[in-house]
Design a protein around this motif. Sequence first.
Motif, short mmCIF file in Angstrom:
data_model
loop_
_atom_site.label_atom_id
_atom_site.label_comp_id
_atom_site.label_asym_id
_atom_site.label_seq_id
_atom_site.Cartn_x
_atom_site.Cartn_y
_atom_site.Cartn_z
N TRP A 67 0.82 -1.25 0.08
CA TRP A 67 0.00 0.06 0.02
C TRP A 67 0.79 1.16 -0.03
O TRP A 67 1.92 1.33 0.65
CB TRP A 67 -0.81 0.03 1.24
CG TRP A 67 -1.84 -0.99 1.45
CD1 TRP A 67 -1.38 -2.40 1.91
CD2 TRP A 67 -2.89 -1.30 1.03
NE1 TRP A 67 -2.63 -3.21 1.79
CE2 TRP A 67 -3.66 -2.61 1.19
CE3 TRP A 67 -4.01 -0.18 0.37
CZ2 TRP A 67 -5.02 -2.79 1.05
CZ3 TRP A 67 -5.28 -0.60 0.11
CH2 TRP A 67 -5.96 -1.91 0.54
N TYR B 235 -1.65 -0.67 -4.40
CA TYR B 235 -2.43 -1.35 -3.36
C TYR B 235 -2.20 -2.73 -3.81
O TYR B 235 -1.84 -3.21 -4.76
CB TYR B 235 -3.78 -0.99 -3.20
CG TYR B 235 -4.55 -1.01 -4.52
CD1 TYR B 235 -5.10 -2.21 -5.27
CD2 TYR B 235 -4.50 0.30 -5.42
CE1 TYR B 235 -5.77 -2.11 -6.62
CE2 TYR B 235 -5.48 0.27 -6.47
CZ TYR B 235 -5.80 -1.00 -7.23
OH TYR B 235 -6.21 -0.60 -8.56
N GLN C 77 -11.76 -4.25 0.09
CA GLN C 77 -11.33 -5.03 0.77
C GLN C 77 -11.38 -4.64 2.28
O GLN C 77 -11.64 -3.28 2.56
CB GLN C 77 -9.75 -5.31 0.69
CG GLN C 77 -9.18 -5.73 -0.62
CD GLN C 77 -9.45 -7.08 -0.96
OE1 GLN C 77 -10.20 -7.86 0.12
NE2 GLN C 77 -9.13 -7.56 -2.09
N HIS C 78 -11.51 -5.65 3.20
CA HIS C 78 -11.68 -5.13 4.64
C HIS C 78 -10.60 -4.44 5.21
O HIS C 78 -9.34 -4.90 4.86
CB HIS C 78 -11.75 -6.54 5.56
CG HIS C 78 -12.06 -6.36 6.81
ND1 HIS C 78 -13.18 -5.74 7.45
CD2 HIS C 78 -11.30 -6.56 8.03
CE1 HIS C 78 -13.17 -5.56 8.84
NE2 HIS C 78 -12.07 -6.37 9.19
N ASN C 79 -10.71 -3.21 5.67
CA ASN C 79 -9.91 -2.29 6.22
C ASN C 79 -9.11 -1.92 5.04
O ASN C 79 -7.78 -1.80 5.37
CB ASN C 79 -8.93 -3.38 7.21
CG ASN C 79 -9.66 -3.58 8.66
OD1 ASN C 79 -10.28 -2.68 8.99
ND2 ASN C 79 -9.18 -4.35 9.29
N GLY C 80 -9.51 -1.81 3.97
CA GLY C 80 -8.81 -1.65 2.73
C GLY C 80 -8.92 0.16 2.51
O GLY C 80 -9.29 0.31 1.13
N LYS C 81 -8.68 0.72 3.38
CA LYS C 81 -8.63 2.02 3.10
C LYS C 81 -7.06 2.74 3.57
O LYS C 81 -6.48 2.23 4.47
CB LYS C 81 -9.42 2.83 4.37
CG LYS C 81 -10.86 2.21 4.22
CD LYS C 81 -11.85 3.02 5.20
CE LYS C 81 -13.27 2.59 5.16
NZ LYS C 81 -14.06 3.06 6.16
N TYR C 82 -6.54 3.79 2.65
CA TYR C 82 -5.37 4.14 2.69
C TYR C 82 -5.23 5.74 2.64
O TYR C 82 -5.94 6.31 1.78
CB TYR C 82 -4.63 3.40 1.94
CG TYR C 82 -2.95 3.66 2.18
CD1 TYR C 82 -2.36 2.97 3.07
CD2 TYR C 82 -2.41 4.75 1.56
CE1 TYR C 82 -0.97 2.98 3.42
CE2 TYR C 82 -1.04 4.98 1.86
CZ TYR C 82 -0.37 4.34 2.75
OH TYR C 82 0.89 4.54 3.18
N ARG D 263 -6.70 10.16 -0.30
CA ARG D 263 -7.17 8.92 0.35
C ARG D 263 -8.01 8.05 -0.61
O ARG D 263 -8.74 8.87 -1.33
CB ARG D 263 -8.04 9.41 1.37
CG ARG D 263 -8.77 8.22 2.31
CD ARG D 263 -9.35 8.64 3.64
NE ARG D 263 -10.23 7.61 4.38
CZ ARG D 263 -9.47 6.60 5.30
NH1 ARG D 263 -8.19 6.74 5.36
NH2 ARG D 263 -10.14 5.86 5.71
N THR E 283 -8.63 -6.84 -5.42
CA THR E 283 -8.88 -5.59 -5.00
C THR E 283 -9.44 -4.54 -5.97
O THR E 283 -8.86 -4.52 -7.08
CB THR E 283 -7.78 -5.10 -4.37
OG1 THR E 283 -6.93 -6.08 -3.46
CG2 THR E 283 -7.71 -3.69 -3.67
N ASN F 75 -14.12 12.71 12.62
CA ASN F 75 -13.40 11.54 12.28
C ASN F 75 -13.72 11.32 10.65
O ASN F 75 -13.71 9.98 10.16
CB ASN F 75 -13.94 10.30 13.02
CG ASN F 75 -13.10 10.30 14.29
OD1 ASN F 75 -12.18 10.95 14.52
ND2 ASN F 75 -14.17 9.95 15.47
N ILE G 210 -10.28 4.37 -1.05
CA ILE G 210 -11.02 3.35 -0.09
C ILE G 210 -10.89 2.10 -1.20
O ILE G 210 -11.72 2.41 -2.51
CB ILE G 210 -12.31 3.64 0.19
CG1 ILE G 210 -12.01 4.83 1.37
CG2 ILE G 210 -13.09 2.81 1.03
CD1 ILE G 210 -13.23 5.65 1.54
#
Length: 323
Positions: A31, A56, A126-131, A121, A65, A79, A123
């Motif tokens: 990532w 990614y 994927q699970h928790n696939g945020k960066y 940013r 992905t 947030n 998204i």
Amino acid sequence: MRGAAMSLSAAASGFVVFLLSVSVVQGQDDWGVTYTSTEICALKGSTVDISCTYRYPSRINDHITQVKEKFWFTRVSNNDYVDIRSDPEYSGRVQYIFGNNDCTLRITDLRESDSAEYKLRFITNQHNGKYTGSPGVTLSVTGMVTDLQVQVSRLLVYKSYNRAELKCHSSCRLPDHLHYVWYKNRQKMWRGTSSYSVSVYPADSYSCAVEGYEKFPSPPVYAPRVPSVSVSPSGEIVEGSSVTLTCSSDANPAANYTWYKENEVSPKASGQIFTITDFRPEHSGNYYCEAQNRRGRHNSTLHLIVVAGKFLHSATHILYQKS
């Protein structure tokens, strides 16, 4: 590592301004975000491109992905990362240009309030696939070109004048198509590019400004003025004591100083201050200070003599001038 290409094109409201630097990758494992530039300086009213590439993992746990969303932001509220396209401050002034894993944010009609750190940013499915690519790109928008400097890149010395290549430089990189105004002794003399080749004389000064920003010219550059020289202690000097000679000259760029004794080839000292310890009769004579920068040079002299075991010094005077 592949950096995204930046475009440079005319914009209806101003210019496109960009500053290239070494690409920096923000990320870990598979990532990451690669910003083509991490610091950008731009003029108020111009257009800027902020570019990057992102990466990614192609598959995670046998799931392909896919990027579902990507956007730029400068702030986080409750947030929630605020897409600048939804920020009223940027309404009608932002454009996203996305390609294959590359991304460009274009902001037009820049305002000083646009100065901020911009981050990409994205998204994925994927699970928790945020960066988030952090740290991001720091943009500084200025309404004035206040840090211009005239640099002397080449100097040819002749008997009565110098030939110099002058460069109008700014830490805020400006578009190549801008016009510059050049001044001689504070009088406008030429309109053209950021470089200027000219014959310069010791009494002349030169400065530059960006056309449209003439109220903010560079500080003038000029050869050293006639140096002033002094001796300490003043008055009679007792044999065997220390004598300190001081030289100063108004110059831009700042002058370098060299001390000589008349009829001697080698310099006695360098720097503004020259100290002679245990002064003796053989030390008497003419001493002169030369002040020099890349624009030229000037000299002044100081006469020291010994009389009946004591030393006297005459008032300073100009020995000669040359450039």
